[in-house]
Scaffold this active site. Structure first.
Site, short mmCIF file in Angstrom:
data_model
loop_
_atom_site.label_atom_id
_atom_site.label_comp_id
_atom_site.label_asym_id
_atom_site.label_seq_id
_atom_site.Cartn_x
_atom_site.Cartn_y
_atom_site.Cartn_z
N ASP A 112 -13.15 -74.73 -18.78
CA ASP A 112 -12.84 -74.13 -17.41
C ASP A 112 -13.18 -74.86 -16.30
O ASP A 112 -14.26 -75.38 -16.30
CB ASP A 112 -13.41 -72.61 -17.28
CG ASP A 112 -12.23 -71.50 -17.17
OD1 ASP A 112 -11.63 -71.53 -16.21
OD2 ASP A 112 -12.36 -70.68 -18.10
N ASP A 160 -9.08 -72.94 -13.06
CA ASP A 160 -8.98 -71.45 -12.43
C ASP A 160 -8.62 -71.35 -11.12
O ASP A 160 -8.62 -72.16 -10.43
CB ASP A 160 -10.75 -71.15 -12.38
CG ASP A 160 -10.91 -69.57 -12.23
OD1 ASP A 160 -10.75 -68.73 -13.02
OD2 ASP A 160 -11.38 -69.30 -10.89
N GLU A 182 -4.25 -72.01 -14.15
CA GLU A 182 -4.02 -70.52 -13.84
C GLU A 182 -3.60 -69.92 -12.53
O GLU A 182 -4.15 -70.55 -11.71
CB GLU A 182 -5.50 -69.65 -14.06
CG GLU A 182 -5.48 -68.17 -14.20
CD GLU A 182 -6.73 -67.39 -13.53
OE1 GLU A 182 -6.86 -66.21 -13.53
OE2 GLU A 182 -7.45 -68.07 -12.60
N HIS A 216 -10.00 -62.96 -21.17
CA HIS A 216 -11.11 -62.40 -20.59
C HIS A 216 -11.02 -61.49 -19.16
O HIS A 216 -12.00 -60.79 -18.70
CB HIS A 216 -12.45 -63.40 -20.19
CG HIS A 216 -12.07 -64.34 -19.00
ND1 HIS A 216 -11.02 -65.14 -19.22
CD2 HIS A 216 -12.65 -64.53 -17.72
CE1 HIS A 216 -10.92 -65.81 -18.02
NE2 HIS A 216 -11.72 -65.55 -17.21
N ASP A 217 -9.83 -61.73 -18.65
CA ASP A 217 -9.59 -60.76 -17.49
C ASP A 217 -8.70 -59.63 -17.79
O ASP A 217 -8.05 -58.98 -16.92
CB ASP A 217 -8.72 -61.52 -16.53
CG ASP A 217 -9.69 -62.76 -16.04
OD1 ASP A 217 -10.97 -62.51 -15.79
OD2 ASP A 217 -8.98 -63.86 -15.38
#
Ligand code: GLC
Length: 550
Positions: free
Chosen positions: A100, A201, A259, A324-325
Site C-alpha cells: 500500500d 491509497d 484507489e 478492509h474498508d
C-alpha cells in the site's frame, strides 16, 4: 513508453491485512513472520500476488494508513529483515509483492510534519497545506471524512493545516515539486529492494484548488460539508499520477492499482486507459454507506456493463467485492445464515468469471462473515465511531446508532483470520487486538483445506482454472438478458472456447428458460457441489455454475 504489462492480466491478488492475519509472538497483533508462516497456505490457494495493507512505521490512528516512517517497518510487525525475507519467500513461490502506498497524507508524527508545524519558514514549511484563519475560524467549511472540520489549528504557526482524513493524517502538498521528488525517491527505494507493485491509497485527492472555495454540498450533522463536489480527480491530480508512472511505475515495470473516486466511467478511464499511463487498474471507492443503501443486482449489472464497454479496448479491471474498508461480502451481497456456504461460492464464481484481475480479501476464501460487536466501545475503527457519533447527533437512540455502526463498520472485515477451531482461532496465543468472530469453531481454514466441497476449494478450483483458460483471463464478455434481475448469465469467449457463468443472486428459486442453457456442456464449478447435482432450469437459492460449452 509503457512497458509490456500483459503479465498483470494473469494475476490473482490476495490482500493481507497484517494486523489480523497471523500473530507469531503472542502480542495479539499479526506480524510479518506470521505472514511468512502462512505463505504455503496462499500457495495452496493458488494466488500469485500478495498486497499488504500498510506495514510502515505508524502511530496507528488509522491502522497504518497514517505513516510516520516510509522507509521503516512498524516494530509491532517486525523488522526490515523480516520484510526482506517475506519478499524473498514470496518470490520463491512465484508471488509478486504489492505494498500500500499512502501519500495523499502522512502521519502528524512524521518528521516532515513535526518540522513543518514549527514555523512558517522552516525547510519543510511547504510540505503540507497551511492556510491562515478566515474571520478567526477555519479557512472553509470542508468536512473530514472521519468527522468534524478538515482543518486543525496549530498555535506555533498561527495557521490551520488541512486533513481530509483524521487530524492525525495531514495532507501532503503535492504542489511542491521537492515533496514530489522525495516521494518518488522513496518509491524507487522500495522498488530497488524488490517490491513489485503498489496499491495507491486515496489517490484522487492529490490536487486541491489553491483558493479552497466552500463546498456547496449539504452539511453533515456536525455542520461541515464534504468536499467531494470540488476535489476528486482534478487535472493536476492526473498529471501527478502520470509523473509517478513516468518516474517509478514504468521504469521498474510495476503492477499498479489506484484507489480512486470515479462515479462516472469516463473518470475511471482517465485513471486506467493505457495510453494515459497512470495505473494498470483501479479500485473505485464507493463509501460503504452508499453501497449498502443502493446496492442491487441491477446496479451491479449496470456498473459491470458500463466499465466493460469503456475499458475493453485499452484498459483493465480490478475485480473485488471485499477489502478492509467494507463489510464482509457474504454478509452484504449473499446470505451469512442458512445459505452462507452456497452464497459465498456463488459470489466467488461470479467474480472470478468476470474479465479483469480478481482480488481475494483475507478470510473471503473461507466465507468469513460480519462481526456484530455489542457495544460501540468494542469497535476499534475510527470510522465506526464517527458513524455512531453522527447518528447520535442526528437524533438516533444509542441502540439505533449502534445498529448503523454494526452494519457499516470496517471492523467487520478486520476481525482476525480464522485459521482453526483452537483457542483464538489459531491467530494468536495472546489477547487478540480486536475480538475474534465466535463462529470460528465452525468457519475456519483448517476445516476447509481438505474438504473438496468447501468455499476454500471453490476458490482454489476457480484460481487454477484461470491459469489454463484464456476465455477467463483474456476472453470477451457478454451479459445475457435474463428473466430476473437477480439472475446473471455471463458468456466469456476466446477463439473457440466459450464459458457460461449462471448465478442466482437471491434466496429464491429462479426458473431459467431451457433455451438459454446449451444441451452439451462440461460443468467446471458449482455452488451446490456438496449436493452433487445441479439444476440449471430451476436454480436454487444462490445456485451458481460455471460451464464450458461443447
Ligand atoms: C483508504 C484506505 C482506508 C483509509 C483511508 C485513509 O480509503 O483504504 O482504510 O482509512 O484511505 O488513508
Amino acid at each position: 513508453m509503457y512497458s509490456n504489462k500483459d503479465w498483470v492480466k494473469d494475476l490473482v491478488i490476495y490482500q493481507v491485512y497484517p494486523r489480523s492475519f497471523q500473530d507469531s509472538d503472542g502480542d495479539g497483533i499479526g506480524d510479518i513472520p506470521g505472514i511468512i508462516s502462512r505463505l504455503d497456505y496462499l500457495k495452496e490457494l493458488g494466488i500469485n500476488a500478495v498486497w499488504l495493507s500498510p506495514v510502515y512505521r505508524s502511530p496507528n490512528d488509522d491502522n497504518g494508513y497514517d505513516i510516520s516512517g516510509y522507509k521503516e517497518i512498524n516494530p509491532e510487525f517486525g523488522t526490515m529483515q523480516d520484510w526482506e525475507r517475506l519478499c524473498d519467500e514470496c518470490h520463491k513461490r512465484g508471488m509478486k509483492v504489492i505494498m500500500d502506498l499512502v501519500v495523499n497524507h502522512s502521519s502528524d508524527e512524521h518528521p516532515w510534519f513535526m518540522e513543518s508545524r514549527t514555523s512558517k519558514d522552516n525547510p519543510k514549511s511547504d510540505y503540507y497545506i497551511w492556510r491562515d484563519p478566515k474571520n478567526g475560524k477555519e479557512p472553509n467549511n470542508w468536512a473530514s471524512v472521519f468527522g468534524g472540520s478538515a482543518w486543525e489549528y496549530v498555535p506555533e504557526r498561527g495557521q490551520y493545516y488541512y486533513h481530509l482524513f483524521s487530524k492525525k493524517q495531514p495532507d501532503l502538498n503535492w504542489d511542491n515539486p521537492e515533496l514530489r521528488e522525495e516521494i518518488y525517491s522513496m518509491m524507487k527505494w522500495w522498488a530497488e529492494k524488490g517490491l513489485d507493485g503498489f496499491r495507491v491509497d486515496a489517490i484522487s485527492y492529490l490536487d486541491k484548488p489553491q483558493d479552497f472555495p466552500d463546498s456547496k454540498l449539504p452539511p453533515n450533522p456536525d455542520g461541515y460539508s464534504f468536499s467531494s463536489d470540488i476535489v476528486p480527480g482534478r487535472p493536476d491530480t492526473h498529471a501527478y499520477i502520470h509523473e509517478m508512472n513516468e518516474k517509478v511505475f514504468s521504469p521498474y515495470n510495476m503492477v499498479t492499482v489506484g484507489e480512486v473516486i470515479a462515479d462516472e466511467t469516463e473518470e475511471l478511464c482517465r485513471y486506467v486507459a493505457s495510453e494515459r499511463e497512470e495505473f494498470d487498474m483501479a479500485i473505485p471507492f464507493v463509501a460503504p454507506v452508499i453501497e449498502i443503501n443502493t446496492w442491487s443486482p441491477k446496479k451491479l449489472r449496470e456498473d459491470i456493463s458500463a466499465s466493460y464497454s469503456a475499458l475493453q479496448q485499452n484498459g483493465w479491471w480490478a475485480r473485488f467485492f471485499s477489502n478492509h474498508d467494507k463489510p464482509r461480502q457474504v454478509s452484504l451481497y449473499g446470505n451469512d445464515k442458512e445459505y452462507r456456504e452456497v452464497s459465498a461460492k456463488m459470489l466467488a464464481i461470479f467474480l472470478h468469471s468476470l474479465p479483469g484481475t480478481p482480488f481475494v480479501y483475507q478470510g473471503e476464501e473461507i466465507g468469513m462473515t460480519n462481526m456484530y460487536f455489542e457495544s460501540i466501545d468494542d469497535y476499534d475503527d475510527l470510522d465506526a465511531k464517527n458513524t455512531y457519533n453522527m447518528q447520535i447527533l442526528s437524533g438516533a437512540t444509542p441502540e439505533e446508532a449502534l445498529k448503523e455502526a454494526q452494519m457499516l463498520s470496517r471492523d467487520n472485515a478486520r476481525t482476525p483470520m480464522q485459521w482453526s477451531a483452537t483457542e483464538n482461532a489459531g491467530f494468536t496465543t495472546g489477547k487478540p487486538w480486536l475480538g475474534i468472530n465466535p463462529n470460528y469453531s465452525e468457519i475456519n481454514a483448517e476445516n476447509q483445506i481438505n474438504d473438496p466441497h468447501s468455499v476454500f476449494s471453490t476458490y482454489k478450483t476457480l484460481i487454477a482454472l484461470r491459469k489454463n483458460c484464456k476465455a477467463i483471463s483474456r476472453g470477451s464478455m457478454e451479459i445475457a438478458d435474463s428473466v430476473s434481475e437477480n439472475l446473471f448469465i455471463i458468456k466469456r469467449s476466446y477463439g473457440n472456447e466459450i464459458l457460461l457463468a449462471v448465478c442466482n443472486f437471491s434466496d429464491e428459486n429462479i426458473s431459467v428458460d431451457s433455451g438459454i442453457i446449451p444441451d452439451s456442456y462440461e460443468l467446471l464449478v458449482s455452488s451446490y457441489d456438496r449436493e452433487g447435482n445441479i439444476n440449471l432450469t430451476n436454480l436454487r437459492p444462490y445456485e451458481a455454475a460455471l460451464l464450458r460449452i461443447k
